[in-house]
Design a protein around this motif. Structure first.
Motif, PDB file in Angstrom:
ATOM      1  N   PHE A  21       0.840  -1.198   0.000  1.00 33.75           N
ATOM      2  CA  PHE A  21       0.000   0.000   0.000  1.00 33.75           C
ATOM      3  C   PHE A  21       0.872   1.244   0.000  1.00 33.75           C
ATOM      4  CE2 PHE A  21      -2.391   3.385   2.024  1.00 33.75           C
ATOM      5  CZ  PHE A  21      -3.671   3.244   1.511  1.00 33.75           C
ATOM      6  N   LEU A  22       0.635   2.130  -0.948  1.00 29.62           N
ATOM      7  CA  LEU A  22       1.266   3.447  -0.990  1.00 29.62           C
ATOM      8  C   LEU A  22       0.226   4.414  -1.526  1.00 29.62           C
ATOM      9  CD1 LEU A  22       3.621   5.440  -0.795  1.00 29.62           C
ATOM     10  CD2 LEU A  22       4.309   4.697  -3.094  1.00 29.62           C
ATOM     11  N   GLU A  23      -0.125   5.380  -0.710  1.00 29.30           N
ATOM     12  CA  GLU A  23      -1.149   6.337  -1.141  1.00 29.30           C
ATOM     13  C   GLU A  23      -0.919   7.685  -0.475  1.00 29.30           C
ATOM     14  OE1 GLU A  23      -6.004   6.781  -1.055  1.00 29.30           O
ATOM     15  OE2 GLU A  23      -5.133   4.765  -1.121  1.00 29.30           O
ATOM     16  N   ALA A  24      -1.213   8.730  -1.213  1.00 26.59           N
ATOM     17  CA  ALA A  24      -1.193  10.090  -0.681  1.00 26.59           C
ATOM     18  C   ALA A  24      -2.586  10.674  -0.834  1.00 26.59           C
ATOM     19  CB  ALA A  24      -0.184  10.954  -1.423  1.00 26.59           C
ATOM     20  N   ARG A  25      -3.039  11.334   0.216  1.00 34.08           N
ATOM     21  CA  ARG A  25      -4.316  12.043   0.177  1.00 34.08           C
ATOM     22  C   ARG A  25      -4.083  13.446   0.698  1.00 34.08           C
ATOM     23  NH1 ARG A  25      -8.140   7.527   2.941  1.00 34.08           N
ATOM     24  NH2 ARG A  25      -7.624   5.848   1.502  1.00 34.08           N
ATOM     25  N   SER A  26      -4.808  14.384   0.133  1.00 33.61           N
ATOM     26  CA  SER A  26      -4.645  15.766   0.582  1.00 33.61           C
ATOM     27  C   SER A  26      -5.988  16.475   0.615  1.00 33.61           C
ATOM     28  CB  SER A  26      -3.677  16.521  -0.332  1.00 33.61           C
ATOM     29  OG  SER A  26      -4.166  16.563  -1.648  1.00 33.61           O
ATOM     30  N   ARG A  29       0.204  12.443  -5.424  1.00 29.31           N
ATOM     31  CA  ARG A  29      -0.792  11.362  -5.378  1.00 29.31           C
ATOM     32  C   ARG A  29      -0.608  10.405  -6.547  1.00 29.31           C
ATOM     33  NH1 ARG A  29      -4.937  10.181  -8.119  1.00 29.31           N
ATOM     34  NH2 ARG A  29      -4.997  12.162  -9.237  1.00 29.31           N
ATOM     35  N   ARG A  30      -0.385  10.961  -7.737  1.00 26.82           N
ATOM     36  CA  ARG A  30      -0.237  10.136  -8.930  1.00 26.82           C
ATOM     37  C   ARG A  30       1.077   9.359  -8.930  1.00 26.82           C
ATOM     38  NH1 ARG A  30      -0.678  14.495 -12.908  1.00 26.82           N
ATOM     39  NH2 ARG A  30       0.012  12.921 -14.393  1.00 26.82           N
ATOM     40  N   VAL A  31       2.150   9.940  -8.406  1.00 30.16           N
ATOM     41  CA  VAL A  31       3.409   9.199  -8.280  1.00 30.16           C
ATOM     42  C   VAL A  31       3.205   8.004  -7.354  1.00 30.16           C
ATOM     43  CG1 VAL A  31       5.746   9.279  -7.291  1.00 30.16           C
ATOM     44  CG2 VAL A  31       4.976  11.083  -8.855  1.00 30.16           C
ATOM     45  N   ASP A  48       9.568   8.722 -15.004  1.00 25.23           N
ATOM     46  CA  ASP A  48      10.316   7.561 -14.510  1.00 25.23           C
ATOM     47  C   ASP A  48      10.099   7.280 -13.031  1.00 25.23           C
ATOM     48  OD1 ASP A  48      11.332   7.182 -17.033  1.00 25.23           O
ATOM     49  OD2 ASP A  48      13.241   8.197 -16.609  1.00 25.23           O
ATOM     50  N   VAL A  49       9.940   8.322 -12.231  1.00 23.57           N
ATOM     51  CA  VAL A  49       9.789   8.117 -10.786  1.00 23.57           C
ATOM     52  C   VAL A  49       8.551   7.278 -10.475  1.00 23.57           C
ATOM     53  CG1 VAL A  49       8.507  10.247 -10.290  1.00 23.57           C
ATOM     54  CG2 VAL A  49       9.963   9.238  -8.533  1.00 23.57           C
ATOM     55  N   ALA A  50       7.509   7.408 -11.262  1.00 18.33           N
ATOM     56  CA  ALA A  50       6.273   6.653 -11.019  1.00 18.33           C
ATOM     57  C   ALA A  50       6.440   5.169 -11.336  1.00 18.33           C
ATOM     58  CB  ALA A  50       5.126   7.235 -11.833  1.00 18.33           C
ATOM     59  N   GLY A  51       7.482   4.816 -12.090  1.00 16.55           N
ATOM     60  CA  GLY A  51       7.736   3.423 -12.421  1.00 16.55           C
ATOM     61  C   GLY A  51       8.624   2.713 -11.429  1.00 16.55           C
ATOM     62  N   ARG A  82       9.426   4.956  -4.531  1.00 18.68           N
ATOM     63  CA  ARG A  82       8.508   6.086  -4.746  1.00 18.68           C
ATOM     64  C   ARG A  82       8.238   6.791  -3.427  1.00 18.68           C
ATOM     65  NH1 ARG A  82       3.535   3.577  -7.186  1.00 18.68           N
ATOM     66  NH2 ARG A  82       4.656   1.618  -7.158  1.00 18.68           N
ATOM     67  N   PHE A  83       8.004   6.011  -2.356  1.00 12.19           N
ATOM     68  CA  PHE A  83       7.782   6.624  -1.043  1.00 12.19           C
ATOM     69  C   PHE A  83       9.006   7.448  -0.650  1.00 12.19           C
ATOM     70  CE2 PHE A  83       8.079   6.446   3.644  1.00 12.19           C
ATOM     71  CZ  PHE A  83       6.937   7.164   3.951  1.00 12.19           C
ATOM     72  N   GLY A  84      10.188   6.874  -0.822  1.00  8.70           N
ATOM     73  CA  GLY A  84      11.414   7.606  -0.496  1.00  8.70           C
ATOM     74  C   GLY A  84      11.547   8.895  -1.273  1.00  8.70           C
TER      75      GLY A  84
END
Length: 138
Positions: free
Chosen positions: A46-51, A78-80, A89-92, A98-100
């Motif tokens: 699980f990796l998610e960002a909410r704002s 959020r999309r990353v 590239d970062v999203a891949g 990605r979290f880092g």
């Protein structure tokens, strides 16, 4: 027998890491507004960002703030986290990387807090609780 507590964790708890996303409109003043949370739970994939940026609070600190740019930055984060290929590239990268990347110190207006840890059985519910406790006005 009493009904089980709906907020109680179900199943074993797993470790997670999270950071608060903050808007720092004027670094020299040291003011910041919490606008989101990013949560990573390796065990649950699980990796998610909410704002939920509070425009009124942000503009009270800096009337000239480009709120749309802030919203755009938060949407990019959020999309990353979601692995949206349109983010480059970062999203891949794998979730941990990605979290880092998302929680790395930044000199932009949107900055992450230091990383904190916790335990949960449901990362989405933990993210909801953190957003309520750390971002929504109280």
């Amino acid at each position: 027998m009493p009904a089980p507590d709906a907020s109680a964790p179900r199943g074993p708890a797993d470790a997670f890491d999270y950071a608060v996303l903050r808007v720092v409109p004027r670094v020299e003043r040291g003011e910041r507004v919490n606008v989101g949370v990013v949560l990573y739970c390796r065990a649950r994939g699980f990796l998610e960002a909410r704002s939920e940026p509070d425009e009124r609070r942000l503009l009270a600190l800096w009337p000239a703030l480009d709120v749309e740019a802030v919203r755009g930055h938060l949407d990019f984060v959020r999309r990353v986290c979601a692995g949206d290929a349109a983010c480059g590239d970062v999203a891949g990268l794998p979730q941990a990387e990605r979290f880092g990347w998302v929680v790395s110190p930044a000199s932009t207006i949107v900055q992450p807090s230091r990383v904190h840890a916790g335990l949960c059985a449901d990362p989405a519910a933990a993210l909801d609780r953190l957003l309520a406790a750390l971002v929504r006005p109280g």
